[in-house]
Design a protein around this motif. Structure first.
Motif, PDB file in Angstrom:
ATOM      1  N   SER A  79       0.994  -1.202  -0.016  1.00  0.00           N
ATOM      2  CA  SER A  79       0.068   0.170  -0.129  1.00  0.00           C
ATOM      3  C   SER A  79       0.791   1.302   0.082  1.00  0.00           C
ATOM      4  O   SER A  79       0.548   2.305  -0.696  1.00  0.00           O
ATOM      5  CB  SER A  79      -1.028   0.002   1.194  1.00  0.00           C
ATOM      6  N   PHE A  80       1.928   1.168   0.741  1.00  0.00           N
ATOM      7  CA  PHE A  80       2.836   2.438   0.908  1.00  0.00           C
ATOM      8  C   PHE A  80       3.609   2.422  -0.434  1.00  0.00           C
ATOM      9  O   PHE A  80       3.884   3.446  -0.905  1.00  0.00           O
ATOM     10  CB  PHE A  80       3.755   2.263   2.079  1.00  0.00           C
ATOM     11  N   ARG A  81       4.060   1.399  -1.076  1.00  0.00           N
ATOM     12  CA  ARG A  81       4.780   1.454  -2.052  1.00  0.00           C
ATOM     13  C   ARG A  81       3.971   2.203  -3.285  1.00  0.00           C
ATOM     14  O   ARG A  81       4.232   2.715  -4.133  1.00  0.00           O
ATOM     15  CB  ARG A  81       5.312   0.082  -2.632  1.00  0.00           C
ATOM     16  N   ALA A  82       2.606   1.689  -3.276  1.00  0.00           N
ATOM     17  CA  ALA A  82       1.810   2.024  -4.455  1.00  0.00           C
ATOM     18  C   ALA A  82       1.677   3.638  -4.066  1.00  0.00           C
ATOM     19  O   ALA A  82       1.508   4.462  -5.244  1.00  0.00           O
ATOM     20  CB  ALA A  82       0.388   1.649  -4.253  1.00  0.00           C
ATOM     21  N   LEU A  83       1.610   3.911  -3.075  1.00  0.00           N
ATOM     22  CA  LEU A  83       1.452   5.718  -2.923  1.00  0.00           C
ATOM     23  C   LEU A  83       2.838   6.165  -3.156  1.00  0.00           C
ATOM     24  O   LEU A  83       2.766   7.416  -3.972  1.00  0.00           O
ATOM     25  CB  LEU A  83       1.072   5.709  -1.354  1.00  0.00           C
TER      26      LEU A  83
END
Length: 161
Positions: A9-13
């Protein structure tokens, strides 16, 4: 949500370029996990951003140095080429790929020691620069004085070790 999914999720952001502060905050709020895990991922993200900023700054400096080197090299090559064609007595030279024509341009003024120039050739210019006195503004605002068009804004950050 497990840790692997949270990291995704953080990588996607991190990969998104359209995150204004509001969208970023909303996206971070939407991630379901403990505060500590969120904080750790955000701190890691900041660390990565800082490292990338440093790399970019270093790369920009390297590229600027390379650009300056190439500019100087081209200038030296041009001088050599022009002198070589002039020495050969040609007004125009042709190669397989180029037509070379030395030309006269406006002469450059080179000043070796500016302090030895006669004053008739020295231009003295005084500029007035107006800029806010932030130290005086800070002191006045901190003392409670109201100043039009100025205000104190809290500046809070977190130290990441």
């Amino acid at each position: 949500m497990n840790l692997f999914e949270l990291n995704d999720s953080f990588r996607a952001l991190q990969d998104r370029d359209d995150l204004d502060p509001t969208v970023l905050a909303d996206s971070l709020d939407a991630i379901q996990d403990t505060r500590e895990v969120k904080w750790d991922n955000i701190a890691t993200w900041i660390d990565r951003n800082n490292a990338t900023e440093e790399w970019i700054a270093k790369r920009i400096k390297e590229l600027q140095d390379k650009k300056k080197y190439l500019e100087n090299q081209s200038k030296n090559l041009m001088t050599y080429l022009t002198d070589s064609i002039d020495d050969a007595g040609f007004k125009e030279a042709r190669t397989d790929n180029h037509i070379l024509k030395p030309r006269n341009y406006k002469a450059s003024v080179v000043i070796s020691t500016p302090d030895k120039l006669p004053m008739t050739f020295v231009h003295t210019e005084t500029k007035t620069i107006s800029r806010p006195d932030k130290k005086a503004l800070y002191a006045a605002l901190k003392a409670g004085q109201e100043v039009p068009a100025a205000k104190l804004v809290p500046n809070r950050k977190t130290v990441i070790n």
